[in-house]
Write a protein that holds these residues in place. Structure first.
Motif, PDB file in Angstrom:
ATOM      1  N   ASN A 160     -29.618  -8.751 -30.255  1.00 36.58           N
ATOM      2  CA  ASN A 160     -28.923  -9.955 -30.680  1.00 36.58           C
ATOM      3  C   ASN A 160     -28.254  -9.669 -32.020  1.00 36.58           C
ATOM      4  OD1 ASN A 160     -28.031 -12.537 -30.963  1.00 36.58           O
ATOM      5  ND2 ASN A 160     -30.022 -13.403 -31.487  1.00 36.58           N
ATOM      6  N   VAL A 161     -26.914  -9.718 -32.039  1.00 44.00           N
ATOM      7  CA  VAL A 161     -26.151  -9.437 -33.254  1.00 44.00           C
ATOM      8  C   VAL A 161     -25.474 -10.727 -33.696  1.00 44.00           C
ATOM      9  CG1 VAL A 161     -24.289  -8.097 -34.277  1.00 44.00           C
ATOM     10  CG2 VAL A 161     -25.739  -7.057 -32.532  1.00 44.00           C
ATOM     11  N   ILE A 162     -25.651 -11.098 -34.967  1.00 46.60           N
ATOM     12  CA  ILE A 162     -25.009 -12.279 -35.526  1.00 46.60           C
ATOM     13  C   ILE A 162     -24.165 -11.835 -36.714  1.00 46.60           C
ATOM     14  CG2 ILE A 162     -25.337 -14.522 -36.604  1.00 46.60           C
ATOM     15  CD1 ILE A 162     -28.069 -14.643 -35.174  1.00 46.60           C
ATOM     16  N   LEU A 163     -22.884 -12.132 -36.659  1.00 43.33           N
ATOM     17  CA  LEU A 163     -21.954 -11.821 -37.743  1.00 43.33           C
ATOM     18  C   LEU A 163     -21.573 -13.127 -38.404  1.00 43.33           C
ATOM     19  CD1 LEU A 163     -19.735  -9.370 -35.695  1.00 43.33           C
ATOM     20  CD2 LEU A 163     -21.654  -8.789 -37.168  1.00 43.33           C
ATOM     21  N   SER A 164     -21.662 -13.193 -39.724  1.00 40.76           N
ATOM     22  CA  SER A 164     -21.372 -14.449 -40.406  1.00 40.76           C
ATOM     23  C   SER A 164     -20.695 -14.199 -41.751  1.00 40.76           C
ATOM     24  CB  SER A 164     -22.653 -15.263 -40.599  1.00 40.76           C
ATOM     25  OG  SER A 164     -23.593 -14.552 -41.351  1.00 40.76           O
ATOM     26  N   VAL A 165     -20.174 -15.296 -42.308  1.00 47.58           N
ATOM     27  CA  VAL A 165     -19.479 -15.254 -43.593  1.00 47.58           C
ATOM     28  C   VAL A 165     -20.045 -16.342 -44.488  1.00 47.58           C
ATOM     29  CG1 VAL A 165     -17.253 -15.519 -44.736  1.00 47.58           C
ATOM     30  CG2 VAL A 165     -17.361 -14.444 -42.494  1.00 47.58           C
TER      31      VAL A 165
ATOM     32  N   ALA B 164     -24.089  -9.138 -41.658  1.00 44.54           N
ATOM     33  CA  ALA B 164     -24.346  -8.618 -40.319  1.00 44.54           C
ATOM     34  C   ALA B 164     -25.857  -8.624 -40.120  1.00 44.54           C
ATOM     35  CB  ALA B 164     -23.784  -7.216 -40.171  1.00 44.54           C
ATOM     36  N   ASP B 165     -26.294  -9.207 -39.015  1.00 42.03           N
ATOM     37  CA  ASP B 165     -27.710  -9.417 -38.744  1.00 42.03           C
ATOM     38  C   ASP B 165     -27.990  -8.962 -37.317  1.00 42.03           C
ATOM     39  OD1 ASP B 165     -30.287 -10.392 -39.146  1.00 42.03           O
ATOM     40  OD2 ASP B 165     -29.759 -12.385 -38.409  1.00 42.03           O
ATOM     41  N   VAL B 166     -29.018  -8.141 -37.118  1.00 40.28           N
ATOM     42  CA  VAL B 166     -29.345  -7.667 -35.771  1.00 40.28           C
ATOM     43  C   VAL B 166     -30.850  -7.767 -35.541  1.00 40.28           C
ATOM     44  CG1 VAL B 166     -29.562  -5.240 -36.437  1.00 40.28           C
ATOM     45  CG2 VAL B 166     -28.996  -5.801 -34.090  1.00 40.28           C
ATOM     46  N   THR B 167     -31.199  -8.137 -34.313  1.00 39.09           N
ATOM     47  CA  THR B 167     -32.588  -8.132 -33.866  1.00 39.09           C
ATOM     48  C   THR B 167     -32.632  -7.308 -32.582  1.00 39.09           C
ATOM     49  OG1 THR B 167     -32.949 -10.326 -34.780  1.00 39.09           O
ATOM     50  CG2 THR B 167     -34.558  -9.530 -33.177  1.00 39.09           C
TER      51      THR B 167
ATOM     52  N   THR C 127     -30.884  -7.091 -41.721  1.00 31.25           N
ATOM     53  CA  THR C 127     -29.789  -7.909 -42.244  1.00 31.25           C
ATOM     54  C   THR C 127     -29.100  -7.118 -43.342  1.00 31.25           C
ATOM     55  OG1 THR C 127     -31.010  -9.937 -41.797  1.00 31.25           O
ATOM     56  CG2 THR C 127     -29.190 -10.092 -43.346  1.00 31.25           C
ATOM     57  N   GLU C 128     -27.774  -7.115 -43.313  1.00 31.15           N
ATOM     58  CA  GLU C 128     -26.997  -6.381 -44.317  1.00 31.15           C
ATOM     59  C   GLU C 128     -25.861  -7.252 -44.818  1.00 31.15           C
ATOM     60  OE1 GLU C 128     -26.479  -3.477 -46.902  1.00 31.15           O
ATOM     61  OE2 GLU C 128     -28.067  -3.468 -45.397  1.00 31.15           O
TER      62      GLU C 128
END
Length: 97
Positions: free
Chosen positions: A38-43, A50-53, A64-65
Motif C-alpha cells: 500500500n503506497v500513499i503519496l501526499s503533500v 511518500a508512505d509505504v506499507t 515514511t519519507e
C-alpha cells in the motif's frame, strides 16, 4: 501480490504510478512472499510525503519519507524498504538454520 497506490491532496498520474511500480520491483524480488503493498503519496504545504506499507507473512514493514521533491522521497523510501526486506529475509534464513 496486491498493489494499491493512492494520493492524498495529489493526483496519481500514470507516470507516477509507473515510477512507483518500477522502484518496487527490486524490493519484491528480494522477498518472494509479498502479500500486499500500500503506497500513499501526499503533500503538506511544500513537503512531499511518500508512505509505504509492505505486508509479508507474519509481519508488516512500514516506511515514511519526506522530501521537497516527490521522486526523491519515493527513491529514499524504497531504499529504506529494501534494507528492511533484506534484514527480514536474513532473519528468516538464520532462524531456519
Amino acid at each position: 501480490m496486491n498493489l494499491q497506490i493512492s494520493g492524498h491532496h495529489i493526483d496519481v498520474t500514470p507516470a507516477l504510478r509507473e515510477y512507483v511500480e518500477t522502484k518496487l520491483e527490486p524490493v519484491v524480488r528480494h522477498f518472494d512472499k509479498v502479500l500486499g503493498v500500500n503506497v500513499i503519496l501526499s503533500v503538506e504545504k511544500l513537503t512531499q510525503i511518500a508512505d509505504v506499507t509492505l505486508r509479508i507473512p507474519g509481519k508488516e514493514l512500514h516506511v515514511t519519507e519526506r522530501h521537497e521533491d516527490l521522486y526523491a522521497a519515493i527513491d529514499s523510501m524504497f531504499d529504506k524498504l529494501d534494507r528492511q526486506v533484506q534484514k527480514q529475509k536474513q532473519k528468516r534464513q538464520e532462524h531456519r538454520a
